[in-house]
Design a protein around this motif. Structure first.
Motif, short mmCIF file in Angstrom:
data_model
loop_
_atom_site.label_atom_id
_atom_site.label_comp_id
_atom_site.label_asym_id
_atom_site.label_seq_id
_atom_site.Cartn_x
_atom_site.Cartn_y
_atom_site.Cartn_z
N GLU A 78 0.96 -1.30 0.04
CA GLU A 78 0.16 0.10 -0.02
C GLU A 78 0.92 1.35 -0.09
OE1 GLU A 78 -3.86 2.07 2.48
OE2 GLU A 78 -2.59 0.08 3.41
N VAL A 79 1.90 1.30 0.67
CA VAL A 79 2.62 2.28 0.77
C VAL A 79 3.51 2.68 -0.59
CG1 VAL A 79 4.92 3.37 1.77
CG2 VAL A 79 3.30 2.13 3.24
N ASN A 83 3.13 5.98 -2.95
CA ASN A 83 4.51 6.66 -3.57
C ASN A 83 4.29 6.77 -4.98
OD1 ASN A 83 6.68 7.22 -1.32
ND2 ASN A 83 5.41 5.68 -0.75
N ILE A 84 3.90 5.55 -5.73
CA ILE A 84 3.74 5.62 -7.19
C ILE A 84 2.87 6.51 -7.58
CG2 ILE A 84 2.90 4.28 -9.07
CD1 ILE A 84 4.17 1.90 -7.89
N ASP A 85 1.68 6.59 -6.85
CA ASP A 85 0.54 7.91 -7.25
C ASP A 85 0.98 9.18 -7.15
OD1 ASP A 85 -1.24 5.71 -7.71
OD2 ASP A 85 -2.15 5.63 -5.57
N TYR A 86 1.73 9.13 -6.06
CA TYR A 86 2.58 10.64 -5.80
C TYR A 86 3.61 10.98 -7.13
CZ TYR A 86 5.68 14.06 -3.15
OH TYR A 86 6.09 15.20 -2.37
N VAL A 87 4.55 10.02 -7.47
CA VAL A 87 5.19 10.26 -8.51
C VAL A 87 4.42 10.73 -10.03
CG1 VAL A 87 7.23 9.50 -9.97
CG2 VAL A 87 7.18 9.40 -7.52
N ASN A 88 3.49 9.55 -10.02
CA ASN A 88 2.45 9.75 -11.11
C ASN A 88 1.93 11.22 -11.26
OD1 ASN A 88 3.02 7.55 -12.75
ND2 ASN A 88 1.75 6.36 -11.55
N CYS A 89 1.63 11.67 -10.14
CA CYS A 89 1.03 13.16 -10.29
C CYS A 89 1.83 14.26 -10.52
CB CYS A 89 0.32 13.46 -8.69
SG CYS A 89 -0.84 14.97 -8.59
#
Length: 239
Positions: free
Chosen positions: A88-89, A93-99
């Motif tokens: 989940e973490v 973090n993947i979502d953060y970078v994709n943003c």
């Protein structure tokens, strides 16, 4: 035996991010912030350390190098996780970078960038503030004078950072570096003290009233220290 749900922080202590949030919060929200800082859940919480590291290491001359960040993210996709929580973490973090890759970011002022490696403990009128920006930044002007600042990354998955919160965040960096520069004989510059909202890519430099806001934060911390002993734990908390 009851399972312990929280740990109590005996002495007043906030992170720099929490202090910025506190300064722009309603009275009700302020109580919630202080309660969460004094009574911390024992369960692990999701952190974005990996995403911040990837973004920071992909900064080139004040801009995010899209290709470099994409490569780092591709490698990160292969990171092995052992538990559901670790997975989940990783996804957060993947979502953060994709943003960041999707939104990009405004140009960040400065010439020399370096990761901040040392956390400072500041004493603001009896409240300890953990000061740990994501990047240190500097430049040399035409008169060969060294100017310094710092960059803090903020990110929410669902909303942009409020302008006033960002202003307090950047003002805090300016105030700290004005009083304690990380380079000998260097001078803190407001425009180099910047908060990057990774949700929408907006950059907030320390405002013109940064010194006033910094003093307001210090004064607020005195009130926090006074309140701390009387902050009640959340309902159902077990120590």
């Amino acid at each position: 035996m009851s399972v312990k749900t929280h740990r109590e922080v005996k002495h007043p202590r906030l992170s720099d991010n929490k202090l910025a949030d506190y300064m722009n919060a309603s009275e009700q929200a302020r109580r919630g912030i202080l309660r969460s800082c004094k009574y911390q859940p024992k369960a692990a919480v999701i952190q974005h350390h990996d995403a911040k590291k990837m973004v920071a290491e992909s900064m080139v001359n004040g801009n995010v190098n899209h290709d470099m960040l994409t490569q780092k993210l591709e490698l990160y996709h292969g990171k092995i996780t052992d538990t559901e929580f670790e997975a989940e973490v990783k996804q957060h973090n993947i979502d953060y970078v994709n943003c960041v890759l999707t939104m990009g970011c405004e140009a960040i002022k400065g010439k020399d960038f370096d990761r901040c490696k040392t956390q400072r403990k500041l004493d603001f009128n009896g409240t300890e503030i953990s000061f740990f920006p994501d990047l240190l930044v500097a430049r040399t002007n035409q008169k060969n004078n060294r100017k310094i600042g710092a960059i803090n990354f903020r990110y929410s998955k669902s909303a942009k950072l409020p302008d006033k919160t960002a202003g307090y965040q950047s003002a805090l960096m300016f105030g700290v570096l004005r009083d304690e520069p990380f380079e000998p004989e260097a001078v803190a510059e407001r425009d180099l003290c910047q908060t990057l909202d990774c949700f929408n890519g907006k950059v907030y430099a320390a405002p013109s009233n940064a010194v006033y806001l910094y003093k307001e934060m210090q004064a607020a911390c005195g009130a926090i220290a006074y309140q701390w002993p009387n902050i009640e734990p959340p309902a159902g908390a077990v120590f």
